[in-house]
Design an enzyme around this catalytic site. Structure first.
Site, PDB file in Angstrom:
ATOM      1  N   PHE A   8      10.958   6.199   1.509  1.00 32.61           N
ATOM      2  CA  PHE A   8      10.470   4.885   1.534  1.00 32.61           C
ATOM      3  C   PHE A   8      10.665   4.122   0.201  1.00 32.61           C
ATOM      4  O   PHE A   8       9.869   5.039  -0.696  1.00 32.61           O
ATOM      5  CB  PHE A   8       9.194   4.755   2.169  1.00 32.61           C
ATOM      6  CG  PHE A   8       8.842   3.284   2.514  1.00 32.61           C
ATOM      7  CD1 PHE A   8       9.377   2.299   3.531  1.00 32.61           C
ATOM      8  CD2 PHE A   8       8.086   2.391   1.436  1.00 32.61           C
ATOM      9  CE1 PHE A   8       9.092   1.003   3.671  1.00 32.61           C
ATOM     10  CE2 PHE A   8       7.591   1.207   1.533  1.00 32.61           C
ATOM     11  CZ  PHE A   8       8.203   0.459   2.753  1.00 32.61           C
ATOM     12  N   ASP A  58      10.554   8.364  -7.466  1.00 35.21           N
ATOM     13  CA  ASP A  58       9.671   7.333  -7.066  1.00 35.21           C
ATOM     14  C   ASP A  58       8.165   8.040  -6.925  1.00 35.21           C
ATOM     15  O   ASP A  58       8.247   8.689  -5.846  1.00 35.21           O
ATOM     16  CB  ASP A  58      10.205   6.777  -5.581  1.00 35.21           C
ATOM     17  CG  ASP A  58       9.367   5.590  -5.043  1.00 35.21           C
ATOM     18  OD1 ASP A  58       8.244   5.575  -5.406  1.00 35.21           O
ATOM     19  OD2 ASP A  58       9.641   4.907  -4.134  1.00 35.21           O
ATOM     20  N   LYS A  86       0.778   1.371  -6.931  1.00 28.57           N
ATOM     21  CA  LYS A  86      -0.292   1.696  -6.229  1.00 28.57           C
ATOM     22  C   LYS A  86      -1.396   1.889  -6.834  1.00 28.57           C
ATOM     23  O   LYS A  86      -2.372   1.038  -7.525  1.00 28.57           O
ATOM     24  CB  LYS A  86       0.211   2.667  -5.307  1.00 28.57           C
ATOM     25  CG  LYS A  86       0.986   2.560  -4.243  1.00 28.57           C
ATOM     26  CD  LYS A  86       1.159   3.421  -3.105  1.00 28.57           C
ATOM     27  CE  LYS A  86       2.042   3.183  -1.900  1.00 28.57           C
ATOM     28  NZ  LYS A  86       1.522   2.350  -0.760  1.00 28.57           N
TER      29      LYS A  86
HETATM   30  C1  LIG Z   1       7.033   5.859  -2.323  1.00 29.34           C
HETATM   31  C2  LIG Z   1       6.960   4.212  -2.174  1.00 29.34           C
HETATM   32  N1  LIG Z   1       7.903   3.570  -2.840  1.00 29.34           N
HETATM   33  C3  LIG Z   1       7.869   2.372  -2.989  1.00 29.34           C
HETATM   34  C4  LIG Z   1       6.942   1.502  -2.158  1.00 29.34           C
HETATM   35  C5  LIG Z   1       6.942  -0.127  -2.243  1.00 29.34           C
HETATM   36  O1  LIG Z   1       5.636  -0.253  -2.899  1.00 29.34           O
HETATM   37  P1  LIG Z   1       5.174  -1.814  -2.641  1.00 29.34           P
HETATM   38  O2  LIG Z   1       4.546  -1.936  -1.420  1.00 29.34           O
HETATM   39  O3  LIG Z   1       3.990  -1.836  -3.791  1.00 29.34           O
HETATM   40  O4  LIG Z   1       6.278  -2.568  -2.936  1.00 29.34           O
HETATM   41  C6  LIG Z   1       5.787   2.274  -1.560  1.00 29.34           C
HETATM   42  C7  LIG Z   1       4.725   1.585  -0.504  1.00 29.34           C
HETATM   43  O5  LIG Z   1       4.176   2.169   0.224  1.00 29.34           O
HETATM   44  C8  LIG Z   1       5.850   3.764  -1.585  1.00 29.34           C
HETATM   45  O6  LIG Z   1       5.194   4.387  -0.821  1.00 29.34           O
END
Ligand SMILES: Cc1ncc(COP(=O)(O)O)c(C=O)c1O
Length: 399
Positions: A135, A220, A249
């Site tokens: 994700f 990520d 986050k």
């Molecule tokens: C691993 C990861 N990447 C990207 C995102 C996207 O982040 P945002 O919701 O701050 O745009 C999330 C959100 O849960 C995530 O867990």
């Protein structure tokens, strides 16, 4: 009395499946709803509230900076962005930082940076390989990288140039890469995918493959970073270093922020005019990030996450041993999940909520726990008592 849930249904987009709780305030690992009911918060704003709610370090940084300077735009220099970038560089393997406002934006930036490098240095290579069940966010670029077809398909066509391969399958990464491949993008532990752990050696194998083939490794660490897995960044436990890393986050303790860290030679490919954001690097977010990160480092909060994790995992394993509904405990640090033998995670979440514990049904058959890293032993014990009662109630509902 105002029915806030009815008002939400009337005025907001109905694109979230919200829990029926109107949260009014929080303190540490606890929140209270508008009716005064208390909950232990083991969702932590989706792995954002690393220090819990209303932590004095975070609250004071917000108040101090808000009274001094909230926003200037990137036409000017401000001190907090420089100090936070310096601290991130000093405590990571990377050399330069770009600030934005969310995880999705950090991913977009990383993709653009990789493609700009591919354009300049690798005959226009642009393809990004990412993982099934990974994700990365909801914009058309980050969503194109996201490995869940159900999230992508209603919005196609998305940004082209993405390939998805099965998680934990090194051979699939090797076969998916070619001359056009610019980067492999993945999470060190898949968060939204269900807290899926990397097989031993998997991340190292990807790192080696990328190095051998002049492909960038983008990690990520939006969910895993900032101490959540027991070290400041999860890559530290895998014996690898990324070329580019995305954060968001927990970085500013709850205030919206995103960041991309990159090697010096890569960062040099983004020149004035290539990329930017109005709010990115704003003094409010970066001053709060600076105060949060300093505290996490000074107090060795990642070590507390390790100790808390040992206690929480031991309790969860004992539940697993006793309750047939639970068949797995997985994750690392304060990013944990229990696997269920049936698709009753939503029922478990509801049963926990009724008993005063917030947890998350990350998959139909998995419940995720992401408490603050400074959660206390007593809070862990209380949460596990509630979780066990909720699991028992779901396993044998009253007739
Ligand atoms: C691993 C990861 N990447 C990207 C995102 C996207 O982040 P945002 O919701 O701050 O745009 C999330 C959100 O849960 C995530 O867990």
């Amino acid at each position: 009395m105002t029915d806030w849930i009815a008002e939400e249904r009337r005025y907001l987009f109905q694109n979230y499946g919200r829990q029926p709780v109107v949260i009014e305030r929080g303190q540490g690992t606890r929140v209270w709803d508008t009716e005064g009911k208390e909950y232990l918060d083991f969702v932590g704003g989706l792995a954002v509230n690393v220090l819990g709610h209303a932590h004095p370090v975070v609250a004071e940084a917000v108040a101090r900076q808000a009274a001094q300077l909230i926003h200037t735009s990137n036409l000017y220099y401000t001190r907090p962005m420089i100090e936070l970038a310096k601290l991130l560089v000093e405590h990571s393997c990377l050399d330069r930082v770009f600030f934005c406002n969310s995880g999705t934006e950090a991913i977009e930036t990383a993709i653009k940076l990789a493609r700009r490098w591919g354009h300049d240095e690798k005959n226009g290579a642009f393809e990004v390989v990412s993982m099934n069940d990974g994700f990365h966010g909801r914009t058309t670029g980050a969503l194109a990288a996201t490995g869940t077809a159900r999230y992508r398909e209603p919005f196609e066509p998305l940004a082209p140039g993405f390939k998805h391969v099965p998680w934990n399958d090194l051979e699939a990464v090797r076969s998916a890469t070619g001359l056009r491949t610019v980067a492999v993008l993945l999470e060190p532990i898949q968060g939204e995918g269900g807290v899926n752990m990397p097989a031993p050696g998997y991340l190292k194998g990807i790192r080696e493959w990328c190095t051998q083939n002049n492909i960038l490794l983008i990690l990520d660490e939006i969910q895993t970073g900032i101490g959540r897995t027991g070290t400041l960044f999860a890559y530290e436990q895998e014996g690898i270093e990324p070329d580019i890393m995305c954060l968001a986050k927990g970085l500013a303790g709850g205030v919206p922020i995103g960041a991309v860290l990159a090697r010096e030679d890569l960062a040099a490919h983004l020149v004035p005019g290539d990329h930017g954001t109005t709010f990115g690097a704003n003094p409010l977010a970066t001053a709060t990030g600076l105060a949060t990160l300093k505290y996490i480092l000074d107090e060795d909060i990642p070590a507390r996450a390790v100790a808390a994790s040992e206690r929480l995992v031991a309790r969860l394993r004992s539940i697993e041993d006793r309750l047939p509904l639970v068949n797995e405990v997985r994750g690392r640090g304060m990013l944990l999940a229990i696997g269920l033998t049936q698709d009753s995670a939503a029922d478990v979440v509801a049963a926990c909520r009724e008993r005063g514990l917030l947890v998350n049904n990350v998959r139909p058959n998995a419940v995720r726990l992401m408490p603050p890293l400074n959660v206390t032993d007593a809070e862990i014990d209380q949460a596990c008592d509630i979780l066990e009662q909720a699991l028992l109630a779901v396993a044998s509902p009253p007739k």
